[in-house]
Design an enzyme around this catalytic site. Structure first.
Site, PDB file in Angstrom:
ATOM      1  N   HIS A   3      -5.802  -3.929   6.142  1.00  0.00           N
ATOM      2  CA  HIS A   3      -5.283  -4.419   7.421  1.00  0.00           C
ATOM      3  C   HIS A   3      -4.404  -3.389   8.138  1.00  0.00           C
ATOM      4  O   HIS A   3      -3.855  -3.685   9.192  1.00  0.00           O
ATOM      5  CB  HIS A   3      -4.490  -5.701   7.173  1.00  0.00           C
ATOM      6  CG  HIS A   3      -3.309  -5.463   6.283  1.00  0.00           C
ATOM      7  ND1 HIS A   3      -3.434  -5.096   4.954  1.00  0.00           N
ATOM      8  CD2 HIS A   3      -1.980  -5.493   6.528  1.00  0.00           C
ATOM      9  CE1 HIS A   3      -2.239  -4.917   4.434  1.00  0.00           C
ATOM     10  NE2 HIS A   3      -1.339  -5.149   5.363  1.00  0.00           N
ATOM     11  N   ASP A   4      -4.233  -2.209   7.556  1.00  0.00           N
ATOM     12  CA  ASP A   4      -3.402  -1.164   8.179  1.00  0.00           C
ATOM     13  C   ASP A   4      -4.205   0.046   8.646  1.00  0.00           C
ATOM     14  O   ASP A   4      -3.622   0.996   9.175  1.00  0.00           O
ATOM     15  CB  ASP A   4      -2.359  -0.653   7.174  1.00  0.00           C
ATOM     16  CG  ASP A   4      -1.342  -1.715   6.796  1.00  0.00           C
ATOM     17  OD1 ASP A   4      -1.001  -2.552   7.651  1.00  0.00           O
ATOM     18  OD2 ASP A   4      -0.886  -1.703   5.631  1.00  0.00           O
ATOM     19  N   GLU A  23       0.941  -0.686  -3.513  1.00  0.00           N
ATOM     20  CA  GLU A  23       0.614   0.100  -2.323  1.00  0.00           C
ATOM     21  C   GLU A  23       1.406   1.405  -2.385  1.00  0.00           C
ATOM     22  O   GLU A  23       2.637   1.388  -2.331  1.00  0.00           O
ATOM     23  CB  GLU A  23       0.979  -0.670  -1.050  1.00  0.00           C
ATOM     24  CG  GLU A  23       0.516   0.066   0.196  1.00  0.00           C
ATOM     25  CD  GLU A  23       1.169  -0.420   1.482  1.00  0.00           C
ATOM     26  OE1 GLU A  23       0.625  -0.138   2.558  1.00  0.00           O
ATOM     27  OE2 GLU A  23       2.249  -1.053   1.421  1.00  0.00           O
ATOM     28  N   ASP A  36       0.457 -11.233  -2.062  1.00  0.00           N
ATOM     29  CA  ASP A  36       1.200 -10.064  -1.602  1.00  0.00           C
ATOM     30  C   ASP A  36       2.664 -10.284  -1.970  1.00  0.00           C
ATOM     31  O   ASP A  36       3.232 -11.325  -1.660  1.00  0.00           O
ATOM     32  CB  ASP A  36       1.059  -9.952  -0.083  1.00  0.00           C
ATOM     33  CG  ASP A  36       0.810  -8.542   0.382  1.00  0.00           C
ATOM     34  OD1 ASP A  36       1.675  -7.703   0.128  1.00  0.00           O
ATOM     35  OD2 ASP A  36      -0.226  -8.298   1.013  1.00  0.00           O
ATOM     36  N   ASP A  76       3.766  -4.561  -1.892  1.00  0.00           N
ATOM     37  CA  ASP A  76       3.910  -3.854  -0.626  1.00  0.00           C
ATOM     38  C   ASP A  76       4.823  -2.628  -0.772  1.00  0.00           C
ATOM     39  O   ASP A  76       5.880  -2.712  -1.410  1.00  0.00           O
ATOM     40  CB  ASP A  76       4.525  -4.836   0.385  1.00  0.00           C
ATOM     41  CG  ASP A  76       4.458  -4.346   1.816  1.00  0.00           C
ATOM     42  OD1 ASP A  76       3.343  -4.186   2.338  1.00  0.00           O
ATOM     43  OD2 ASP A  76       5.538  -4.123   2.419  1.00  0.00           O
TER      44      ASP A  76
HETATM   45  C1  NOJ Z   1       2.639  -2.317   4.392  1.00  0.00           C
HETATM   46  C2  NOJ Z   1       1.809  -3.436   4.913  1.00  0.00           C
HETATM   47  O1  NOJ Z   1       0.501  -3.303   4.451  1.00  0.00           O
HETATM   48  C3  NOJ Z   1       1.934  -3.389   6.419  1.00  0.00           C
HETATM   49  O2  NOJ Z   1       1.014  -4.245   7.034  1.00  0.00           O
HETATM   50  C4  NOJ Z   1       3.338  -3.715   6.792  1.00  0.00           C
HETATM   51  O3  NOJ Z   1       3.506  -3.599   8.188  1.00  0.00           O
HETATM   52  C5  NOJ Z   1       4.316  -2.790   6.088  1.00  0.00           C
HETATM   53  N1  NOJ Z   1       4.009  -2.601   4.710  1.00  0.00           N
HETATM   54  C6  NOJ Z   1       5.699  -3.350   6.133  1.00  0.00           C
HETATM   55  O4  NOJ Z   1       5.781  -4.428   5.258  1.00  0.00           O
END
Ligand code: NOJ
Length: 533
Positions: free
Chosen positions: A329-330, A268, A103, A205
């Site tokens: 994970h989000d 992302e 990441d 990210d």
């Molecule tokens: C995206 C990440 O996937 C997430 O988990 C994170 O909280 C935010 N970016 C901030 O880095």
């Protein structure tokens, strides 16, 4: 590992598996997963049949956002181990023919990063312009109306120097100023540091966030906002995200990767398809894969998904390789979102659509969201904006390995609770069960590896009605038809198709069945049919 074609790179014909390091395997008995733990599970990746492992952040971090707040880009947090542990994991994955993806978090650092510590120390510090500092607005108000993704204003006033700094996420995650060439150079060197250590790629990210409007214009209200959505959705993110200049920055990142050969960047990007595809860059100078989150975001309706696939295929530039993902994970786990039965249909879809699939750990077991009692909440998003169901702890719970104590994840109480039904949804219980979700995933991955039509072949939609989604995958004279029932009732597919036979079904009980242009489907049934030439 995958069936390779000379014109395809590993990240096109391979399957990526996302590991959330805190939750995969704890080797040192502190209740939090670590690199030695992941190393001890390399056999599992190989047995499962994935091609690349993506690790969510492992860098030194105060863990305000569980590693997405980084205080040193070129190290490993002691909680996860050491650089030597990282090297050992990389070497072992490579020895087995697998890749490692890290990441990369370019948008923001931790407020504890030495760069920010310097930057905030005085207005004339050489690192002042490494972050985004602005004077207060009238009456000391924030410089504009931008909102933090995690709730509240995106500006934090710093009394020491009398200015505000911008943070798209937590106030402990100040945004870097990517318009500053020194920041660009320093961050490109971070990529070089890890590429020199042998990493094969990066998941980048919030890549669409990294450049902001140079005039800091106010965002307009979003007419589609309604309470229940994340508070930041009140405003359109016109001026703080997806600025045209971002593509120049991505090109610079891409140039660094290209110096190293077959490397990969997956970005992302949560944007509508028309905007998403711009992240491939002009003539492929952008990220190799802008994450396609449609299967996470769209309602689970066959017609909606059929249209979305066709639209996506139609919008891809000629040099753009597609990709698909069911969870991360989000976002709530797919099994919770659409139910256990449909999660099997989703698995078949993920591993038969055209494009690189990314799996999220535990999806292969049918892991679902785990309810988190209030006293065990960890996620800052839930703490800042409670009660809206936005917390991400439920999808970050420990990987379920065995029927034994703490499911073999740790010798200590894990940092997040383990699912109550772990004894039936764990690797040990499912690995030899011919009808389990894990067996379905393994069989799908096996088929994917073996059949170029499935991993690199062309996509052709097939006419279907109601809850049925159908498409073909074609490579040379090898052809597959995939028919999926996204509904809870029985359904029938009949199309002008050649004959064939079923090679895999979601219930794992129809293999070998003849296909004569028509097939009956039970609820949540799905089949992969090999069509005859
Ligand atoms: C995206 C990440 O996937 C997430 O988990 C994170 O909280 C935010 N970016 C901030 O880095």
């Amino acid at each position: 590992m995958s069936a390779k074609s000379e014109e395809h790179e590993w990240w096109q014909s391979g399957v990526v598996y996302q590991v959330y390091p805190r939750s995969f395997q704890d080797a040192n008995g502190d209740g939090v997963g670590d690199l030695r733990g992941i190393l001890s599970r390399v056999d599992y990746f190989e047995w499962l049949g994935v091609d690349a492992v993506w690790l969510s952040p492992i860098y030194p971090s105060p863990m305000k956002d569980f590693g997405y707040d980084i205080s040193d880009y070129c190290g490993v947090d002691p909680l996860f181990g050491s650089l030597e542990d990282f090297d050992a994991l990389t070497a072992e994955l490579h020895r087995r023919g697998m890749k490692i993806v890290l990441d990369f978090v370019p948008n923001h650092t931790s407020d504890q990063h030495p760069w920010f510590q310097e930057s905030r120390s005085s207005r004339d510090n050489p690192k002042r312009a490494w972050y985004i500092w602005r004077n207060p607005g009238p009456n000391g108000a924030p410089p504009n109306n931008w909102l933090s993704q995690f709730g509240g204003e995106a500006w934090e006033y710093d009394g020491v120097t009398g200015q505000y700094y911008y943070h798209a996420f937590l106030k402990e995650q100040p945004d870097l100023n990517w318009r500053n060439p020194e920041v660009q150079e320093a961050m490109l060197n971070v990529l070089r540091f890890w590429l020199d250590r042998g990493v094969d790629g990066f998941r980048v990210d919030v890549i669409w966030h990294i450049v902001k409007d140079d005039e800091f214009r106010n965002n307009d209200p979003d007419p589609n906002y309604h309470p229940g959505l994340a508070p930041a959705r009140r405003l359109l993110a016109t001026y703080n995200t997806d600025r045209p200049e971002v593509h120049h920055i991505i090109e610079r990142m891409r140039d660094v990767l290209d110096e190293y050969g077959e490397k990969m960047m997956v970005g992302e990007v949560y944007l509508p398809l028309e905007r998403l595809v711009t992240y491939y860059g002009a003539q492929g100078s952008g990220v190799h894969l802008p994450f396609n989150f449609q299967l996470i975001e769209l309602p689970w309706h066959a017609r909606v998904i059929a249209d979305a696939i066709d639209k996506y295929e139609g919008l891809l530039p000629s040099y753009g390789w597609p990709n698909w993902v069911l969870g991360n994970h989000d976002n709530p786990r797919i099994a919770t979102r659409i139910g256990a039965a449909q999660a099997r249909v989703a698995a078949m879809m993920l591993l038969t659509l055209r494009g690189t699939p990314t799996m999220y750990y535990g999806e292969e077991l049918g892991m679902h969201n785990v309810p988190i009692p209030p006293e065990r909440v960890q996620d800052p998003f839930e703490k800042n904006v409670p009660g809206l169901g936005l917390g991400r702890d439920p999808e970050r719970t420990p990987m379920q390995w065995s029927t034994g104590p703490r499911t073999g994840f740790s010798e200590a109480e894990p940092w997040l609770p383990i699912a109550e039904d772990y004894a039936s949804r764990c690797v040990e219980a499912q690995r030899d069960d011919p009808h389990s979700m894990l067996t379905l995933y393994r069989r799908l991955l096996e088929l994917w590896r073996r059949e170029p039509a499935l991993n690199i072949g062309d996509y052709r939609s097939a006419p279907a009605q109601g809850d049925v989604l159908a498409y073909r995958r074609v490579e040379g004279d090898s052809q597959f038809l995939i028919v999926l029932n996204l509904g809870g009732g029985a359904a029938v597919f009949s199309g002008m198709m050649p004959v064939g036979h079923v090679v895999l079904s979601t219930h794992l009980d129809r293999e070998g069945e003849a296909f004569n242009g028509r097939i009956e489907l039970r609820p949540a049934d799905g089949v992969v049919v090999r069509l005859e030439k």
